[in-house]
Design a protein around this motif. Structure first.
Motif, PDB file in Angstrom:
ATOM      1  N   GLU A 190      45.716  61.246  -4.890  1.00 23.59           N
ATOM      2  CA  GLU A 190      46.353  59.931  -4.778  1.00 23.59           C
ATOM      3  C   GLU A 190      45.379  58.874  -4.260  1.00 23.59           C
ATOM      4  OE1 GLU A 190      50.874  61.638  -3.834  1.00 23.59           O
ATOM      5  OE2 GLU A 190      49.665  60.696  -2.252  1.00 23.59           O
ATOM      6  N   GLU A 191      44.599  59.213  -3.246  1.00 22.32           N
ATOM      7  CA  GLU A 191      43.663  58.238  -2.686  1.00 22.32           C
ATOM      8  C   GLU A 191      42.513  57.946  -3.638  1.00 22.32           C
ATOM      9  OE1 GLU A 191      43.966  56.458   0.093  1.00 22.32           O
ATOM     10  OE2 GLU A 191      45.937  57.361   0.371  1.00 22.32           O
ATOM     11  N   MET A 192      42.149  58.924  -4.431  1.00 19.67           N
ATOM     12  CA  MET A 192      41.072  58.703  -5.395  1.00 19.67           C
ATOM     13  C   MET A 192      41.477  57.684  -6.456  1.00 19.67           C
ATOM     14  SD  MET A 192      39.087  61.520  -7.753  1.00 19.67           S
ATOM     15  CE  MET A 192      38.773  62.575  -6.347  1.00 19.67           C
ATOM     16  N   LEU A 193      42.753  57.598  -6.752  1.00 19.43           N
ATOM     17  CA  LEU A 193      43.232  56.679  -7.785  1.00 19.43           C
ATOM     18  C   LEU A 193      43.578  55.304  -7.244  1.00 19.43           C
ATOM     19  CD1 LEU A 193      45.531  59.131  -9.783  1.00 19.43           C
ATOM     20  CD2 LEU A 193      43.231  58.367 -10.382  1.00 19.43           C
ATOM     21  N   LYS A 194      43.487  55.098  -5.945  1.00 17.71           N
ATOM     22  CA  LYS A 194      43.825  53.805  -5.361  1.00 17.71           C
ATOM     23  C   LYS A 194      42.672  52.813  -5.494  1.00 17.71           C
ATOM     24  CE  LYS A 194      47.325  55.137  -1.960  1.00 17.71           C
ATOM     25  NZ  LYS A 194      47.683  55.142  -0.513  1.00 17.71           N
ATOM     26  N   GLN A 195      42.977  51.563  -5.288  1.00 15.73           N
ATOM     27  CA  GLN A 195      41.956  50.517  -5.356  1.00 15.73           C
ATOM     28  C   GLN A 195      40.980  50.650  -4.201  1.00 15.73           C
ATOM     29  OE1 GLN A 195      43.577  46.595  -5.368  1.00 15.73           O
ATOM     30  NE2 GLN A 195      41.614  45.561  -5.642  1.00 15.73           N
ATOM     31  N   TRP A 196      39.728  50.376  -4.511  1.00 16.28           N
ATOM     32  CA  TRP A 196      38.661  50.452  -3.515  1.00 16.28           C
ATOM     33  C   TRP A 196      38.747  49.242  -2.584  1.00 16.28           C
ATOM     34  CZ3 TRP A 196      33.109  48.801  -5.207  1.00 16.28           C
ATOM     35  CH2 TRP A 196      32.267  48.759  -4.095  1.00 16.28           C
ATOM     36  N   ASN A 197      38.866  49.504  -1.282  1.00 21.55           N
ATOM     37  CA  ASN A 197      38.835  48.442  -0.277  1.00 21.55           C
ATOM     38  C   ASN A 197      37.369  48.142   0.057  1.00 21.55           C
ATOM     39  OD1 ASN A 197      41.715  48.304   0.041  1.00 21.55           O
ATOM     40  ND2 ASN A 197      41.606  50.193   1.230  1.00 21.55           N
TER      41      ASN A 197
END
Length: 495
Positions: free
Chosen positions: A349-356
């Motif tokens: 899930e975190e891998m698919l989130k937008q990069w901060n």
């Protein structure tokens, strides 16, 4: 987003930023151990929940390297841990390992099991064949529903029926909300940090180096966002000279060049060469004097190996990213208490989130400075040299043809011969103009020099080639200069 950062998230960001300074930009085993321990402490949200990751009496010592898979009994592979239940085994067979094929249960003859899955399932009365793997020849199909006509009920990979989830193993307990949040925050910040660092690393390794460009790279690679509260600015700034691996140079060549350039012992030069060969790159020298590093880099580059110069701080962070990636691979197949899928699920899930974004991301675009290829450049130079020599050979052939034509007509009187020559010249003016255009910009000395260079270069290449090609053909390495000239003339379109 930054206003919502928890104190734990801020603490993790500060730790990741300050670790290079804590170890004076030298990434060793001690620095790696400290990084791993702090990642696990952040993942657990403190010591209270750390026991859910590391079973009793399995927590590593403070001086050891922390590996979660090993602590949870998955040293032989994640495919045999409790977290693998409900998934395919996928165990890759090693050379000499037994494989089991049950014709009664399998869908076809290619479906096999490893010894642990076979022992964990019931095949009484079935037609079973045992064979020995030659190595890297397949994987275990246990848990793959398309591989079996009959269910095999492996006690490792077969999921529990709904009415058995509460029996024996017990239903997966709901993890505390603060623990789930700590897991998600730590993994998310780990991905962001990797992107922050790698997006500033130059993709093109053979860009021209100068003091100005190196200093600009250090400035553009700082962690500038409010996530980190400002980056480390060293005075004076220390830089690292890195040597990169290729497939053209031997360890001995690199060792001798590093020894000569860095003025170190043969032993140290060989260590750097082997490290480059093993992991792809090696730091051969640290210094705050950029002029000295540029001098050393020019000496090493004499044999056309690739070297780069970056700040020691950013080089340290690149090594940190390598450890973080390995850490993510270590925890993805492990459990937290009785929850065997939360780590794998949160990582996905975190891998698919937008990069901060937390840096300038000065090299985030792929191929923004082009791709490098020494071999293409070398072949281009050789081709240009060959064309110049070939033009000279064409001019020699044309002159020889004219002289031969004149010698074969001795009975023609001088006037007729002159007229005939003029007519022949007129008939060949168009062709001569084409040749003249091709060679008029090349001087005689340059042609002779290029011709000597090509013959020398060809001789050197023939001396380094094996007498037999890889396909068994006889190598054409003993041809003489006359054969080479005939071949060049043939290529040019002359008999």
């Amino acid at each position: 987003m930054t206003e919502d950062m928890s104190s734990q998230a801020r603490q993790l960001c500060d730790f990741l930023k300050d670790l290079p300074r804590r170890h004076r930009n030298r990434y060793d085993q001690k620095a790696e151990n400290e990084l791993l321990q702090n990642l696990f402490w952040s993942l657990a949200g403190g010591p209270e929940h750390l026991k859910l990751f590391f079973p009793e009496h399995s927590r590593p010592l403070a001086t050891a390297t922390w590996k979660l898979r090993k602590a949870q009994g998955g040293a032989d592979g994640d495919e045999f841990t409790e977290a693998a239940r409900g998934t395919a085994c996928g165990h890759i067979f090693k050379a000499g390992e037994a494989t089991y094929r049950c014709r009664t249960c399998s869908a076809d003859d290619t479906c096999v099991m490893c010894s642990r899955c076979y022992d964990s399932s019931d095949h009484t009365g079935h037609m079973v064949y045992v064979s020995v793997s030659s190595g890297n020849s397949g994987c275990c199909d246990c848990g793959d529903p398309e591989a079996w006509r009959l269910p095999i009920h492996c006690s490792i990979h077969t999921p529990y029926p709904d009415d058995m989830k509460n029996e024996g193993k017990g239903k997966a307990a709901v993890l505390p909300e603060n623990l789930v949040e700590a897991i998600r925050m730590t993994i998310g910040r780990a991905f962001d940090y990797i992107c922050d660092v790698v997006s500033c690393s130059p993709e093109q390794l053979r860009l021209p180096k100068s003091k100005k460009s190196i200093q600009m790279d250090e400035k553009m690679s700082r962690l500038t966002s409010s996530y980190y509260g400002g980056d480390i600015i060293e005075e004076p700034c220390e830089y690292a000279l890195l040597l990169w691996n290729d497939e053209k140079h031997t360890v001995t060549e690199v060792r001798d060049q590093v020894t000569r350039a860095c003025r170190v012992s043969l032993k140290e030069g060989e260590e750097r060469a082997h490290e480059t060969d093993d992991i792809g790159r090696s730091i051969v020298k640290y210094s705050t004097n950029l002029d000295e590093l540029l001098r050393v880099s020019k000496i090493i580059e004499h044999i056309k190996v690739t070297v780069t110069i970056r700040s020691a701080r950013d080089t340290f962070r690149e090594q940190m990213c390598g450890t973080i990636i390995e850490w993510l691979g270590d925890i993805c197949g492990c459990s937290v208490g009785q929850d065997h899928s939360i780590l794998r699920r949160v990582i996905c899930e975190e891998m698919l989130k937008q990069w901060n974004t937390g840096s300038e991301a000065s090299n985030a675009d792929v191929g923004m400075h082009g791709l490098d290829d020494h071999e293409w450049n070398e072949n281009k130079v050789d081709y240009q040299d060959y064309r110049i020599v070939l033009r000279g050979e064409q001019a020699d052939i044309m002159r020889a043809a004219r002289l031969a034509a004149e010698r074969t007509s001795p009975d023609i009187d001088e006037d007729d011969e002159t007229n005939g020559t003029n007519e022949a010249d007129a008939g060949t003016d168009e062709e001569d103009d084409v040749d003249q255009i091709a060679i008029e910009s090349v001087s005689v000395d340059e042609i002779e020099g290029r011709r000597a260079f090509l013959r020398t270069n060809s001789a050197l290449r023939r001396s380094t080639q094996p007498e037999t090609d890889t396909d068994g053909d006889v190598d054409m390495a003993n041809e003489d200069d006359d054969s080479l000239e005939d071949q060049e003339a043939t290529f040019a379109g002359y008999p």
